[in-house]
Design a protein around this motif. Structure first.
Motif, PDB file in Angstrom:
ATOM      1  N   TYR A 109      43.175  45.058  46.449  1.00 18.94           N
ATOM      2  CA  TYR A 109      42.770  44.019  45.512  1.00 18.94           C
ATOM      3  C   TYR A 109      41.247  44.035  45.409  1.00 18.94           C
ATOM      4  O   TYR A 109      40.564  44.434  46.353  1.00 18.94           O
ATOM      5  CB  TYR A 109      43.221  42.638  46.006  1.00 18.94           C
ATOM      6  CG  TYR A 109      44.632  42.298  45.604  1.00 18.94           C
ATOM      7  CD1 TYR A 109      44.894  41.658  44.409  1.00 18.94           C
ATOM      8  CD2 TYR A 109      45.699  42.625  46.434  1.00 18.94           C
ATOM      9  CE1 TYR A 109      46.193  41.341  44.038  1.00 18.94           C
ATOM     10  CE2 TYR A 109      46.996  42.317  46.074  1.00 18.94           C
ATOM     11  CZ  TYR A 109      47.236  41.672  44.876  1.00 18.94           C
ATOM     12  OH  TYR A 109      48.502  41.370  44.509  1.00 18.94           O
ATOM     13  N   PRO A 110      40.710  43.575  44.273  1.00 19.05           N
ATOM     14  CA  PRO A 110      39.243  43.510  44.170  1.00 19.05           C
ATOM     15  C   PRO A 110      38.705  42.473  45.150  1.00 19.05           C
ATOM     16  O   PRO A 110      39.407  41.541  45.529  1.00 19.05           O
ATOM     17  CB  PRO A 110      39.006  43.077  42.718  1.00 19.05           C
ATOM     18  CG  PRO A 110      40.269  42.469  42.263  1.00 19.05           C
ATOM     19  CD  PRO A 110      41.367  43.092  43.058  1.00 19.05           C
ATOM     20  N   ASP A 111      37.439  42.663  45.553  1.00 13.44           N
ATOM     21  CA  ASP A 111      36.849  41.668  46.448  1.00 13.44           C
ATOM     22  C   ASP A 111      36.750  40.333  45.711  1.00 13.44           C
ATOM     23  O   ASP A 111      36.909  40.253  44.501  1.00 13.44           O
ATOM     24  CB  ASP A 111      35.484  42.128  46.982  1.00 13.44           C
ATOM     25  CG  ASP A 111      34.428  42.296  45.891  1.00 13.44           C
ATOM     26  OD1 ASP A 111      34.454  41.555  44.892  1.00 13.44           O
ATOM     27  OD2 ASP A 111      33.566  43.176  46.050  1.00 13.44           O
ATOM     28  N   LYS A 112      36.502  39.289  46.471  1.00 15.25           N
ATOM     29  CA  LYS A 112      36.523  37.927  45.921  1.00 15.25           C
ATOM     30  C   LYS A 112      35.556  37.754  44.749  1.00 15.25           C
ATOM     31  O   LYS A 112      35.895  37.154  43.735  1.00 15.25           O
ATOM     32  CB  LYS A 112      36.221  36.928  47.028  1.00 15.25           C
ATOM     33  CG  LYS A 112      36.534  35.507  46.643  1.00 15.25           C
ATOM     34  CD  LYS A 112      36.551  34.635  47.885  1.00 15.25           C
ATOM     35  CE  LYS A 112      37.011  33.261  47.578  1.00 15.25           C
ATOM     36  NZ  LYS A 112      38.425  33.058  47.764  1.00 15.25           N
ATOM     37  N   LYS A 113      34.362  38.308  44.854  1.00 14.58           N
ATOM     38  CA  LYS A 113      33.356  38.151  43.801  1.00 14.58           C
ATOM     39  C   LYS A 113      33.818  38.850  42.516  1.00 14.58           C
ATOM     40  O   LYS A 113      33.757  38.270  41.432  1.00 14.58           O
ATOM     41  CB  LYS A 113      32.010  38.707  44.251  1.00 14.58           C
ATOM     42  CG  LYS A 113      30.914  38.492  43.227  1.00 14.58           C
ATOM     43  CD  LYS A 113      29.570  38.972  43.738  1.00 14.58           C
ATOM     44  CE  LYS A 113      28.519  38.736  42.673  1.00 14.58           C
ATOM     45  NZ  LYS A 113      27.216  39.219  43.077  1.00 14.58           N
ATOM     46  N   LEU A 114      34.296  40.091  42.634  1.00 18.99           N
ATOM     47  CA  LEU A 114      34.762  40.814  41.451  1.00 18.99           C
ATOM     48  C   LEU A 114      35.981  40.126  40.845  1.00 18.99           C
ATOM     49  O   LEU A 114      36.070  39.958  39.632  1.00 18.99           O
ATOM     50  CB  LEU A 114      35.096  42.272  41.790  1.00 18.99           C
ATOM     51  CG  LEU A 114      35.667  43.102  40.644  1.00 18.99           C
ATOM     52  CD1 LEU A 114      34.689  43.166  39.475  1.00 18.99           C
ATOM     53  CD2 LEU A 114      36.045  44.496  41.122  1.00 18.99           C
ATOM     54  N   ARG A 120      36.937  34.934  35.252  1.00 21.13           N
ATOM     55  CA  ARG A 120      36.036  34.213  34.352  1.00 21.13           C
ATOM     56  C   ARG A 120      35.947  34.925  32.995  1.00 21.13           C
ATOM     57  O   ARG A 120      35.967  34.293  31.937  1.00 21.13           O
ATOM     58  CB  ARG A 120      34.658  34.067  34.985  1.00 21.13           C
ATOM     59  CG  ARG A 120      33.778  33.068  34.260  1.00 21.13           C
ATOM     60  CD  ARG A 120      32.466  32.755  34.954  1.00 21.13           C
ATOM     61  NE  ARG A 120      32.499  32.842  36.404  1.00 21.13           N
ATOM     62  CZ  ARG A 120      31.806  33.740  37.124  1.00 21.13           C
ATOM     63  NH1 ARG A 120      31.007  34.591  36.533  1.00 21.13           N
ATOM     64  NH2 ARG A 120      31.893  33.761  38.436  1.00 21.13           N
ATOM     65  N   ALA A 121      35.864  36.270  33.032  1.00 17.28           N
ATOM     66  CA  ALA A 121      35.777  37.045  31.790  1.00 17.28           C
ATOM     67  C   ALA A 121      37.045  36.882  30.962  1.00 17.28           C
ATOM     68  O   ALA A 121      36.992  36.716  29.737  1.00 17.28           O
ATOM     69  CB  ALA A 121      35.534  38.521  32.101  1.00 17.28           C
ATOM     70  N   LEU A 122      38.196  36.895  31.621  1.00 12.99           N
ATOM     71  CA  LEU A 122      39.463  36.750  30.898  1.00 12.99           C
ATOM     72  C   LEU A 122      39.610  35.353  30.302  1.00 12.99           C
ATOM     73  O   LEU A 122      40.088  35.205  29.174  1.00 12.99           O
ATOM     74  CB  LEU A 122      40.641  37.068  31.817  1.00 12.99           C
ATOM     75  CG  LEU A 122      40.771  38.531  32.229  1.00 12.99           C
ATOM     76  CD1 LEU A 122      41.869  38.700  33.266  1.00 12.99           C
ATOM     77  CD2 LEU A 122      41.018  39.417  31.016  1.00 12.99           C
TER      78      LEU A 122
END
Length: 131
Positions: A109-114, A120-122
């Motif tokens: 899974y992506p790290d928490k920040k990514l 947010r982008a979605l």
């Protein structure tokens, strides 16, 4: 008259279901909607009559009691970004999602920040498309 909430409604297919307050599902056809109403959002409170059809209970003469508002209902067309700017944003989001999917294919899974940035982008993209 019984009341309930719209469980789902598909305007393209012209039907959906209402969950009565007691939990019973009632079929909802487009011809039972009030004049001028072409769609109902999930969760909208409605009042309706019931008739037993060949396949069970069916709603008649639906009246919307408490419509579910859209989080973007107050936005106006002028709040939208121009289409040529949206193309660039969508292409960037696709690249971002491609990177995330590659990691997921490898079991990561992506790290928490990514992950937070992707979410947010979605949400921002959805808000623009829904405006």
């Amino acid at each position: 008259m019984p009341t309930g909430k719209v469980r789902f409604y598909d305007a393209d297919k012209g039907f959906g279901f209402i969950s009565e307050d007691d939990g019973t599902d009632v079929f909802l056809h487009a011809n039972a909607l009030p004049e001028g109403v072409t769609s109902l959002k999930k969760g909208a409170r409605v009042e309706f009559g019931i008739v037993e059809g060949r396949k069970g209970a069916q709603a008649l003469q639906v009246r919307v009691l408490d419509p579910v508002g859209s989080v973007t209902a107050g936005r106006r067309e002028r709040d939208r970004k121009p289409a040529d700017e949206m193309v660039v944003i969508i292409e960037d989001v696709v690249q971002l999602l491609d990177g995330v999917s590659e990691g997921l294919r490898k079991g990561h899974y992506p790290d928490k920040k990514l992950g937070s940035n992707v979410a947010r982008a979605l949400r921002g993209l959805a808000d623009q498309l829904d405006a």
